[in-house]
Every structure is written in C-alpha cells, then in structure tokens.
Design a protein around this motif. Structure first.
Motif, PDB file in Angstrom:
ATOM      1  N   LEU A   6       0.836  -1.202   0.000  1.00  0.00           N
ATOM      2  CA  LEU A   6       0.000   0.000   0.000  1.00  0.00           C
ATOM      3  C   LEU A   6       0.873   1.254   0.000  1.00  0.00           C
ATOM      4  O   LEU A   6       0.594   2.210  -0.731  1.00  0.00           O
ATOM      5  CB  LEU A   6      -0.961  -0.002   1.193  1.00  0.00           C
ATOM      6  N   ASP A   7       1.944   1.256   0.801  1.00  0.00           N
ATOM      7  CA  ASP A   7       2.884   2.384   0.790  1.00  0.00           C
ATOM      8  C   ASP A   7       3.461   2.579  -0.612  1.00  0.00           C
ATOM      9  O   ASP A   7       3.516   3.694  -1.125  1.00  0.00           O
ATOM     10  CB  ASP A   7       4.039   2.147   1.775  1.00  0.00           C
ATOM     11  N   ARG A   8       3.890   1.491  -1.210  1.00  0.00           N
ATOM     12  CA  ARG A   8       4.484   1.541  -2.555  1.00  0.00           C
ATOM     13  C   ARG A   8       3.482   2.087  -3.567  1.00  0.00           C
ATOM     14  O   ARG A   8       3.799   2.975  -4.353  1.00  0.00           O
ATOM     15  CB  ARG A   8       4.952   0.144  -2.962  1.00  0.00           C
ATOM     16  N   SER A   9       2.243   1.588  -3.521  1.00  0.00           N
ATOM     17  CA  SER A   9       1.215   2.051  -4.453  1.00  0.00           C
ATOM     18  C   SER A   9       0.908   3.529  -4.241  1.00  0.00           C
ATOM     19  O   SER A   9       0.732   4.274  -5.208  1.00  0.00           O
ATOM     20  CB  SER A   9      -0.060   1.224  -4.284  1.00  0.00           C
ATOM     21  N   ARG A  42       2.690   9.102   7.978  1.00  0.00           N
ATOM     22  CA  ARG A  42       3.746   8.185   8.434  1.00  0.00           C
ATOM     23  C   ARG A  42       4.945   8.226   7.487  1.00  0.00           C
ATOM     24  O   ARG A  42       6.101   8.248   7.928  1.00  0.00           O
ATOM     25  CB  ARG A  42       3.184   6.765   8.518  1.00  0.00           C
ATOM     26  N   LEU A  43       4.692   8.279   6.171  1.00  0.00           N
ATOM     27  CA  LEU A  43       5.776   8.354   5.191  1.00  0.00           C
ATOM     28  C   LEU A  43       6.534   9.679   5.308  1.00  0.00           C
ATOM     29  O   LEU A  43       7.752   9.726   5.156  1.00  0.00           O
ATOM     30  CB  LEU A  43       5.229   8.166   3.767  1.00  0.00           C
ATOM     31  N   GLN A  44       5.815  10.757   5.606  1.00  0.00           N
ATOM     32  CA  GLN A  44       6.476  12.047   5.829  1.00  0.00           C
ATOM     33  C   GLN A  44       7.337  12.013   7.079  1.00  0.00           C
ATOM     34  O   GLN A  44       8.492  12.436   7.053  1.00  0.00           O
ATOM     35  CB  GLN A  44       5.435  13.161   5.986  1.00  0.00           C
ATOM     36  N   VAL A  48      10.470   9.385   4.137  1.00  0.00           N
ATOM     37  CA  VAL A  48      10.315   8.798   2.805  1.00  0.00           C
ATOM     38  C   VAL A  48       9.825   9.876   1.846  1.00  0.00           C
ATOM     39  O   VAL A  48      10.325  10.031   0.735  1.00  0.00           O
ATOM     40  CB  VAL A  48       9.340   7.591   2.830  1.00  0.00           C
ATOM     41  N   ILE A  49       8.839  10.647   2.273  1.00  0.00           N
ATOM     42  CA  ILE A  49       8.371  11.817   1.530  1.00  0.00           C
ATOM     43  C   ILE A  49       9.047  13.007   2.178  1.00  0.00           C
ATOM     44  O   ILE A  49       8.810  13.307   3.349  1.00  0.00           O
ATOM     45  CB  ILE A  49       6.843  11.955   1.592  1.00  0.00           C
ATOM     46  N   SER A  50       9.916  13.671   1.422  1.00  0.00           N
ATOM     47  CA  SER A  50      10.750  14.704   2.039  1.00  0.00           C
ATOM     48  C   SER A  50      10.293  16.125   1.760  1.00  0.00           C
ATOM     49  O   SER A  50      10.889  17.060   2.248  1.00  0.00           O
ATOM     50  CB  SER A  50      12.203  14.540   1.580  1.00  0.00           C
ATOM     51  N   GLY A  51       9.268  16.325   0.989  1.00  0.00           N
ATOM     52  CA  GLY A  51       8.825  17.685   0.752  1.00  0.00           C
ATOM     53  C   GLY A  51       7.577  17.725  -0.095  1.00  0.00           C
ATOM     54  O   GLY A  51       7.207  16.751  -0.749  1.00  0.00           O
ATOM     55  N   LEU A  52       6.928  18.861  -0.056  1.00  0.00           N
ATOM     56  CA  LEU A  52       5.725  19.068  -0.855  1.00  0.00           C
ATOM     57  C   LEU A  52       5.847  20.295  -1.749  1.00  0.00           C
ATOM     58  O   LEU A  52       4.912  20.642  -2.451  1.00  0.00           O
ATOM     59  CB  LEU A  52       4.506  19.229   0.064  1.00  0.00           C
ATOM     60  N   ALA A  53       6.983  20.943  -1.716  1.00  0.00           N
ATOM     61  CA  ALA A  53       7.186  22.146  -2.515  1.00  0.00           C
ATOM     62  C   ALA A  53       7.315  21.783  -3.990  1.00  0.00           C
ATOM     63  O   ALA A  53       7.761  20.687  -4.335  1.00  0.00           O
ATOM     64  CB  ALA A  53       8.445  22.868  -2.052  1.00  0.00           C
TER      65      ALA A  53
END
Length: 167
Positions: A6-9, A42-44, A48-53
């Motif tokens: 699910l994380d991968r998807s 959780r990924l942030q 794993v997710i390092s930004g939204l800019a």
C-alpha cells in the motif's frame, strides 16, 4: 522503516499524479481516505516523503548553466565551509563525497562570467584549498525516484536514512 505494498502504491500515485488529492488517491487504491492520510503522514515523518514544494527549475528564470564544483578542504573546516556556502544563493546543493575532493557542489549561473564570479567567491571561503569544476552540457536523466519504487527491489530490506556530515 518497513514499507508495504500500500505504501508503494501510494508513492507511485503521488509521483505520477502529484496534483491529485488524498481523497482521489484513496479512491484509486480502494481504501478509506483516513487510511491514505495516515500512511501519507507516516511516510512524511519517516523521511520517505521529504517535501511538498514544487520543483523549481533555475533555468526557467535565467540560470542556464549548471556546474559541478569539487572542493578540497583544509582538515576540520567542513562545517564552517558549508555554512559559508549556504550564503551563496547560486550553490543549490552540496554533498560530502569520497574520492578526489571533500565536497561536491551544484552551482548555477547565467553565463560563464557569472560562474567564474561564483567560483571565486567559493575559493575565498576560509578552509577551501582548491576547486575543480565541470560544466554540465545536457541533463540526460532527471532526478527521479519512480523507477526505484516501481522496481520493488527496495522492499526487501529497509533503508537507513542518510547521516548528516555533522554526526
């Protein structure tokens, strides 16, 4: 952090359709919006997710040159040099490296004259003993993570976060 399918998807959807909202991603994945929101958070938090800019291209506002500048440093000067480099806006990234040199910097400039000026500013930083530079001609493969995520090879062992130079 152990990542599941699910994380991968979710990561694939976020990279393929970054403008879609979590509600749309939840519909696509067939799970509740709260589940997607919790996974996203959780990924942030795990890095794993390092930004939204948005990804901004310096080329789009006149910085048509990219150079790789290798720096040789005096022993014990790494932190002070990095701090001084942060004050030079044309230095867009810097990495400690192995092999020849101590730091590898990405430097942008509008033309060769400006590049020379930036390199001179770098050379003037106390602790910088020598520089070598290479001008990038064409970017053949952009910075990307989607092929790694799609490969599914990453799921077999959890990755360790990179350590900062200060540790």
């Amino acid at each position: 952090m152990q990542l599941d399918e699910l994380d991968r998807s979710l990561l694939i959807l976020l990279l393929e359709r970054p403008r879609a909202g979590l509600r749309e991603h939840a519909r696509t994945l067939g799970v509740a919006r709260g589940t997607v929101a919790a996974r996203f958070l959780r990924l942030q938090e795990a890095g794993v997710i390092s930004g939204l800019a948005p990804a901004v291209s310096p080329r789009a506002f006149g910085y048509s040159m990219l150079a790789f500048v290798h720096l040789d440093l005096r022993q014990g000067s790494l932190d002070a040099v990095v701090e001084a480099l942060e004050a030079i806006p044309e230095v867009t990234e810097a990495f400690t490296v192995t092999g020849d040199g101590d730091l590898l910097c990405h430097v942008v400039a509008r033309d060769t004259s400006e590049l020379e000026t930036v390199i001179q500013r770098i050379i003037e930083i106390p602790g910088v003993e020598r520089t070598r530079s290479q001008i990038a001609l064409t970017q053949r493969i952009p910075n990307r993570a989607l092929p790694l995520i799609r490969s599914n090879r990453w799921a077999t062992r959890p990755a360790r976060p990179p350590q900062s130079a200060a540790t």
